[in-house]
Design a protein around this motif. Structure first.
Motif, PDB file in Angstrom:
ATOM      1  N   TYR A  89       0.782  -1.229   0.000  1.00 43.50           N
ATOM      2  CA  TYR A  89       0.000   0.000   0.000  1.00 43.50           C
ATOM      3  C   TYR A  89       0.818   1.285   0.000  1.00 43.50           C
ATOM      4  CZ  TYR A  89      -3.893  -3.114   1.094  1.00 43.50           C
ATOM      5  OH  TYR A  89      -4.830  -4.107   1.047  1.00 43.50           O
ATOM      6  N   SER A  90       2.037   1.238   0.517  1.00 40.16           N
ATOM      7  CA  SER A  90       2.815   2.482   0.622  1.00 40.16           C
ATOM      8  C   SER A  90       4.302   2.221   0.388  1.00 40.16           C
ATOM      9  CB  SER A  90       2.595   3.103   2.005  1.00 40.16           C
ATOM     10  OG  SER A  90       3.131   4.394   2.082  1.00 40.16           O
ATOM     11  N   GLU A  92       6.513   3.812  -1.091  1.00 39.08           N
ATOM     12  CA  GLU A  92       7.386   4.977  -0.984  1.00 39.08           C
ATOM     13  C   GLU A  92       8.049   5.069   0.392  1.00 39.08           C
ATOM     14  OE1 GLU A  92       3.222   6.244   0.164  1.00 39.08           O
ATOM     15  OE2 GLU A  92       4.145   5.071  -1.462  1.00 39.08           O
ATOM     16  N   ASP A 239      -8.036   2.933  -1.110  1.00 38.52           N
ATOM     17  CA  ASP A 239      -7.164   3.923  -0.482  1.00 38.52           C
ATOM     18  C   ASP A 239      -6.922   5.060  -1.464  1.00 38.52           C
ATOM     19  OD1 ASP A 239      -4.988   2.075   1.759  1.00 38.52           O
ATOM     20  OD2 ASP A 239      -7.112   1.832   1.288  1.00 38.52           O
ATOM     21  N   HIS A 241      -4.459   6.821  -2.399  1.00 37.09           N
ATOM     22  CA  HIS A 241      -3.318   6.752  -3.326  1.00 37.09           C
ATOM     23  C   HIS A 241      -3.372   5.526  -4.232  1.00 37.09           C
ATOM     24  CE1 HIS A 241      -2.281   4.493   0.269  1.00 37.09           C
ATOM     25  NE2 HIS A 241      -1.355   3.854  -0.405  1.00 37.09           N
TER      26      HIS A 241
END
Length: 287
Positions: A89-90, A92, A239, A241
């Motif tokens: 999910y993230s 980065e 989500d 993003h």
């Protein structure tokens, strides 16, 4: 958690009127959040229920081993859940490693937590010389308890809400820029992934010989969770993003991640069904 009367906004429920707050207790500068308490409640209640399951004859582990298992499972769910969130999910966050350690800032992934717990259980079983698949069966029966508390905490936090709807039980969540009433998808998940899945596994454990077919119960859990999550995602907003990802692929990330779970669940159920149920005398009783 509930203060005041529920009020409506344009015939729908205003989340603010529920009087809910992410913070359960404040002790000076320390804030204890419902999400943290949900994890503690899930682990402690799951531990208690596991001991009840182990009281049945021919359990795959004893009480002392179960106590050790809780430590392994807790590490697995926390580390796996956080790393799974970063990967799925993230990503980065990988560029900012210290951010990964801030468990209170971001989120946790159930799929990552499940993988982490599974790996922890395999290591635990190897250390104690136990049948890893039967250990998974017993632990799987306790997982819906944690899912139930976790989804309730999501609701209290006013996060992971659903898509806009005109249903009479729709809720206007804070942080929604459009101000539209939405499905309380967190409660849908609490009901399906928590209460319904717990009831199915409990019935199979207590009233059938499923616990004597290694892999049956964990297979039912994987299939049941996968189908419940896949279904509820149709009522849930992706989500922020990952909106583009959902538009490109036609499914939410959470739905894609349930596909291998559903396949694994079907495989384990079929494989367990083909085995003859093991008589009590053929199942080791650890001491």
């Amino acid at each position: 958690m509930l203060a005041g009367r529920v009020q409506s906004l344009d015939s729908h429920i205003a989340f603010a009127s529920l009087g809910l707050s992410p913070i359960a207790i404040s002790i000076g500068p320390l804030d204890i959040r419902w999400y943290s308490l949900a994890y503690i409640a899930g682990i402690m209640t799951g531990w208690w229920y596991l001991l009840r399951l182990l009281a049945k004859p021919a359990a795959p582990m004893n009480r002392a081993q179960a106590d050790d298992l809780v430590f392994y499972a807790t590490l697995g769910v926390i580390l796996g859940g956080r790393l799974g969130y970063v990967i799925f999910y993230s990503p980065e966050m990988i560029l900012h490693p210290l951010q990964i350690l801030k468990l209170w800032d971001g989120g946790m992934s159930f799929h990552g937590g499940a993988a982490g717990v599974s790996l922890a259980l395999i290591l635990f079983a190897r250390r104690h010389g136990l049948e890893w698949l039967r250990v998974h069966d017993y632990v799987a029966c306790t997982v819906p308890i944690g899912l139930f508390f976790g989804r309730l905490a999501n609701f209290v936090n006013g996060e992971l809400w659903g898509k806009p709807t005109d249903a009479p039980w729709a809720i206007v969540f804070p942080g929604s820029r459009d101000g539209l009433a939405r499905h309380p998808s967190q409660l849908y998940e609490a009901g399906l992934e928590g209460l319904v899945l717990f009831a199915v596994l409990a019935c199979l454990f207590w009233f059938t010989n499923a616990r004597r077919r290694p892999g049956m119960l964990v297979g039912v859990f994987l299939l049941g969770y996968g189908l419940a999550r896949f279904t509820v995602e149709f009522f849930r907003e992706p989500d922020a993003h990952l909106v583009g990802f959902a538009a490109r692929t036609g499914l939410h990330m959470g739905q894609w991640l349930t596909v291998p779970m559903i396949a694994a669940g079907i495989y384990l159920i079929v494989a367990a069904w083909r085995r003859l149920a093991q008589p009590a005398g053929q199942i080791s009783d650890p001491h």
